[in-house]
Design an enzyme around this catalytic site. Structure first.
Site, PDB file in Angstrom:
ATOM      1  N   ASP A 100       0.822  -1.220   0.000  1.00 41.14           N
ATOM      2  CA  ASP A 100       0.000   0.000   0.000  1.00 41.14           C
ATOM      3  C   ASP A 100       0.848   1.257   0.000  1.00 41.14           C
ATOM      4  O   ASP A 100       2.047   1.235   0.277  1.00 41.14           O
ATOM      5  CB  ASP A 100      -0.946   0.015   1.214  1.00 41.14           C
ATOM      6  CG  ASP A 100      -0.214   0.021   2.546  1.00 41.14           C
ATOM      7  OD1 ASP A 100       0.845  -0.644   2.656  1.00 41.14           O
ATOM      8  OD2 ASP A 100      -0.680   0.689   3.481  1.00 41.14           O
ATOM      9  N   GLU A 128       0.280  -1.545   5.532  1.00 43.31           N
ATOM     10  CA  GLU A 128       1.292  -1.104   6.494  1.00 43.31           C
ATOM     11  C   GLU A 128       1.016   0.324   6.943  1.00 43.31           C
ATOM     12  O   GLU A 128       1.165   0.663   8.110  1.00 43.31           O
ATOM     13  CB  GLU A 128       2.689  -1.184   5.866  1.00 43.31           C
ATOM     14  CG  GLU A 128       3.843  -0.940   6.830  1.00 43.31           C
ATOM     15  CD  GLU A 128       4.270   0.517   6.971  1.00 43.31           C
ATOM     16  OE1 GLU A 128       5.075   0.808   7.870  1.00 43.31           O
ATOM     17  OE2 GLU A 128       3.804   1.374   6.196  1.00 43.31           O
TER      18      GLU A 128
HETATM   19 ZN    ZN Z   1       6.657   2.281   4.031  1.00 47.50          ZN
END
Ligand code: ZN
Length: 419
Positions: free
Chosen positions: A92, A187
């Site tokens: 992401d 994340e």
């Molecule tokens: Zn990162």
């Protein structure tokens, strides 16, 4: 073994080609979504990566329903007994700036003058924006077109890992032990390891999610959340003398006691802080939410003691007032876990030095997937990707960063195969 000129040239070309392709896939994560992955685009990116891993000869490639990708590269012949290592990057990109329709631009032979953007005439990238930019004069630099972030965080990490896999396939003389590759979603919204399958990962991993070329990150904050509730007493203000206990007002006084210099806006490098980010209430009750951060556990313990002593003195000063304190440990400084696996640190330093780079130890003023994995029993230092000014429209990466990070991966794998 030093990486040959021919292989270096391959790494550069291959990583640029992958990076330019990957950043165009829209993978912004979404904190408001409760699904995993939080956004559809991460599934699309994971699918592409899992197909490419298979083409590159990785086995048991899995793209699970939560969007995690795992693949395994068997060891070079004769190195089957070497200790397996894992390489991790996240799928992401940050929500802070749009990551939709990224149009990467390569600025060849950067001359140190301002870089202008085709999609944003007011924006420019100047030497003053980044302390490393002056070192990159003469290099090729990749930026966005100014209307989005670039997504080097962490498409650069993904490209570098994939390029290393491509090099292992093309050049069998590059020795390595068993390698596991993992790409994880979400994340940036703090859920990167939430549904990770620990049993599919080796006992030692490295995230490729750092910044400046040469950097190795072994430390992150020791992080606490703090909830404070003030319980007062509401009385008609006209008749409140000696009766009202104004919880909201008292809370304001209470927080004014926090040393101003210990705040995010007054600290840097290895300095810790208190950060009050929410205060709501009325006369009867006020509630506050803070975080406290430091690299040294004892410093955070002192901050918690400070709140406890304030509670005592305020309850004495305002009879009838009740203050409730609740502390939650959010994540630990990963150095505590990494120090138990010194070899993971030493070989990472050696791999960076072998790529002809100065090893720059850096402390992360936040947490990473690596810090969570480390506390789960998998020591995971964080290696640079070469990208800079993450989560910003000015995000950039010198193409040399892509090449050097891929070189470090190859060096690291060879070092682990022989140690
Ligand atoms: Zn990162």
């Amino acid at each position: 073994m030093a990486i040959s000129k021919e292989i270096q040239a391959f790494l550069l070309d291959d990583a640029i080609e992958r990076f330019m392709r990957y950043v165009k896939i829209w993978t912004t994560s979404d904190e408001k979504s409760s699904s995993t992955p939080s956004t559809e685009g991460q599934l699309e990116f994971g699918k592409i990566l899992s197909e490419e891993l298979q083409e590159l000869g990785l086995i048991d490639v899995v793209h699970d329903k939560n969007g995690y990708v795992y693949g395994h590269l068997p060891a070079s012949k004769g190195f089957e007994e070497a200790k397996p290592i894992g390489l991790i990057a996240h799928l992401d990109t940050s929500e802070a700036v749009s990551g939709k329709n990224v149009k990467p631009v390569i600025h060849e032979n950067y001359d140190g003058n301002d870089i202008h953007y085709s999609e944003n005439s007011e924006l420019k990238l100047s030497l003053s924006d980044s302390k490393v930019l002056k070192d990159y004069i003469g290099l090729d630099i990749i930026t966005s077109s100014g209307d989005t972030l670039l997504g080097a965080d962490d498409k650069a990490g993904a490209a570098e890992i994939m390029t290393a896999c491509a090099a292992w396939k093309k050049y069998p003389e590059l020795i390595h032990g068993p390698i596991t590759v993992c790409f994880n979603p979400d994340e940036e919204i703090g859920r990167g390891t939430k549904k990770i399958k620990k049993k599919l990962l080796p006992k030692i991993c490295y995230t490729l999610d750092g910044s400046e070329i040469g950097q190795l990150e072994l430390e992150c904050f020791d992080a606490w959340g703090v909830d404070i509730k003030f319980k007062g007493l509401s009385v008609h203000p006209g008749y409140a003398k000696d009766l009202m206990i104004n919880a909201l007002h008292i809370a304001c006084r209470f927080f004014s006691e926090i040393p101003e210099k210990e705040s995010p806006e007054h600290t840097e490098e290895r300095e810790g802080y208190y950060h009050l980010y929410k205060l709501v209430g009325e006369e009867e009750e006020a509630k506050a939410t803070l975080i406290i951060r430091d690299f040294i556990v004892e410093n955070n313990e002192k901050r918690m003691e400070f709140f406890k002593s304030l509670k005592e003195s305020y309850e004495k000063k305002y009879p009838g007032l009740k203050i409730e304190l609740a502390f939650q440990h959010q994540y630990q400084n990963m150095i505590i876990f990494l120090e138990k696996e010194q070899k993971a640190i030493d070989l990472a330093k050696a791999a960076i030095a072998q790529a002809g780079l100065e090893v720059k130890l850096h402390s992360i003023r936040g947490g990473t997937d690596g810090s969570k994995l480390s506390s789960m029993g998998i020591p995971t230092p964080n290696i640079f990707t070469g990208g800079e000014l993450f989560h910003s429209r000015k995000e950039f990466i010198p193409t040399l960063g892509l090449q050097k990070a891929a070189e470090v991966i190859l060096n690291l794998a060879e070092l682990w195969s022989k140690n």
